[in-house]
Design an enzyme around this catalytic site. Sequence first.
Site, PDB file in Angstrom:
ATOM      1  N   ASP A  54       0.844  -1.198   0.000  1.00  0.00           N
ATOM      2  CA  ASP A  54       0.000   0.000   0.000  1.00  0.00           C
ATOM      3  C   ASP A  54       0.879   1.248   0.000  1.00  0.00           C
ATOM      4  OD1 ASP A  54       0.945  -0.138   2.575  1.00  0.00           O
ATOM      5  OD2 ASP A  54      -1.019   0.038   3.543  1.00  0.00           O
ATOM      6  N   SER A  55       2.191   1.053   0.145  1.00  0.00           N
ATOM      7  CA  SER A  55       3.132   2.167  -0.004  1.00  0.00           C
ATOM      8  C   SER A  55       3.113   2.702  -1.436  1.00  0.00           C
ATOM      9  CB  SER A  55       4.549   1.723   0.378  1.00  0.00           C
ATOM     10  OG  SER A  55       4.918   0.567  -0.355  1.00  0.00           O
ATOM     11  N   ASP A  77      -1.089  -6.282  -0.758  1.00  0.00           N
ATOM     12  CA  ASP A  77      -1.283  -5.632   0.540  1.00  0.00           C
ATOM     13  C   ASP A  77      -2.747  -5.214   0.684  1.00  0.00           C
ATOM     14  OD1 ASP A  77      -0.048  -4.905   2.861  1.00  0.00           O
ATOM     15  OD2 ASP A  77       0.957  -3.130   2.042  1.00  0.00           O
ATOM     16  N   LYS A 100      -1.178  -9.539   2.541  1.00  0.00           N
ATOM     17  CA  LYS A 100      -0.575  -9.050   3.783  1.00  0.00           C
ATOM     18  C   LYS A 100      -1.560  -8.110   4.457  1.00  0.00           C
ATOM     19  CE  LYS A 100       2.869  -5.841   3.986  1.00  0.00           C
ATOM     20  NZ  LYS A 100       2.234  -4.831   4.867  1.00  0.00           N
ATOM     21  N   GLU A 102      -1.995  -5.573   8.256  1.00  0.00           N
ATOM     22  CA  GLU A 102      -1.202  -4.938   9.317  1.00  0.00           C
ATOM     23  C   GLU A 102      -1.807  -5.129  10.697  1.00  0.00           C
ATOM     24  OE1 GLU A 102      -0.294  -0.815   8.620  1.00  0.00           O
ATOM     25  OE2 GLU A 102       0.752  -1.255   6.743  1.00  0.00           O
ATOM     26  N   GLU A 119       8.558  -4.235  11.301  1.00  0.00           N
ATOM     27  CA  GLU A 119       9.004  -2.927  10.797  1.00  0.00           C
ATOM     28  C   GLU A 119       9.413  -2.018  11.949  1.00  0.00           C
ATOM     29  OE1 GLU A 119       6.596  -1.071   7.799  1.00  0.00           O
ATOM     30  OE2 GLU A 119       7.675   0.830   7.956  1.00  0.00           O
TER      31      GLU A 119
HETATM   32  O1  KIV Z   1       3.526  -1.261   1.862  1.00  0.00           O
HETATM   33  C1  KIV Z   1       4.713  -1.580   2.021  1.00  0.00           C
HETATM   34  O2  KIV Z   1       5.600  -1.203   1.260  1.00  0.00           O
HETATM   35  C2  KIV Z   1       5.042  -2.421   3.167  1.00  0.00           C
HETATM   36  C3  KIV Z   1       6.471  -2.805   3.368  1.00  0.00           C
HETATM   37  C4  KIV Z   1       7.193  -1.711   4.015  1.00  0.00           C
HETATM   38  C5  KIV Z   1       6.606  -4.059   4.133  1.00  0.00           C
HETATM   39  O3  KIV Z   1       4.177  -2.765   3.916  1.00  0.00           O
END
Ligand code: KIV
Length: 298
Positions: free
Chosen positions: A54-55, A93, A123, A125, A192
């Site tokens: 999600d980055s 994500d 993934k 969080e 993280e």
């Molecule tokens: O969204 C992302 O890039 C992440 C990584 C930092 C693990 O969650």
Amino acid sequence: MSSAPRDQSRKPVTLTKLGEKKALGEPIVMVTAYDHPSALVVEEAGVDLVLVGDSAANNVLGYEDTVPVTVDELLMLSRAVRRGLKTPMLIGDLPFGSYEASDEQAILTAQRFVKEAGCDAVKLEGGGASVERAKAIVRAGIPVMGHVGLTPQTATALGGYRAQGRTAARATQVMQDALDLQDAGCFAVVFEAVPAEVTDLVMQHLQIVVIGIGAGPSTDGQVLVLHDLLKVHTGHVPKFVRQFADVRGEMLRGVEAYADAVRTRQFPGPEHTYSIPPEELERLQARPPRRRQPTYDW
Ligand code: KIV
């Protein structure tokens, strides 16, 4: 600079393979990707895990942080990445607001990443309610990676983008979250921005794969955001990032050189230009197109 020869016979990375790597102490390489050209590069570089994080929100979509990015936006990017990958495992994500409300919501969103974008795993969080959501998705047959410590989707509640687990109480919470995610059936967990000593302690209790980002060297693997490690942006660089290239500098040099070549009429040259056979040109000149009344009066 030389690089290791590419292994053309690489097989797709499976959960079993990840477990073997952990058992053998072979570091696992994970990186983010958000588009097709990047997927081709990380494929060729031989990484093990690719995350459409999600980055993408702040790295390619221009949002301030990861909160606003939507499932549809990440699905579109995930599909592009999928089309470029053969061997690494692709992880999607789950964005903020797409899984927290209920187990049903979490399963439906995770299924979209698998069905519509071809992700191998998802993934999510956090600990707490996320543990239940992880359990539900795993029960629905989709591999889940957890994410503890600094969890950007809830950074405000954590006091901002800062290392987590720097007091015994907070470290206990981070460790508990990781253990709960393991019990929920996650195949891996991201740590993280966690002090290395805390990571070292919890590693003794985790049988699942642990991927670190700012969590010290004792994890089973490392992840970095592609745009951080390649230096695509200027601005703040988190302590845990090492920049292995200067892509922004190279892009800037390229676009400046292009603009200069256009302005000085050095581009395009004859080698970039098409031509028409001379006899066709003669025919054309003999019959120029008739002028019509202009449609618009600019
Ligand atoms: O969204 C992302 O890039 C992440 C990584 C930092 C693990 O969650």
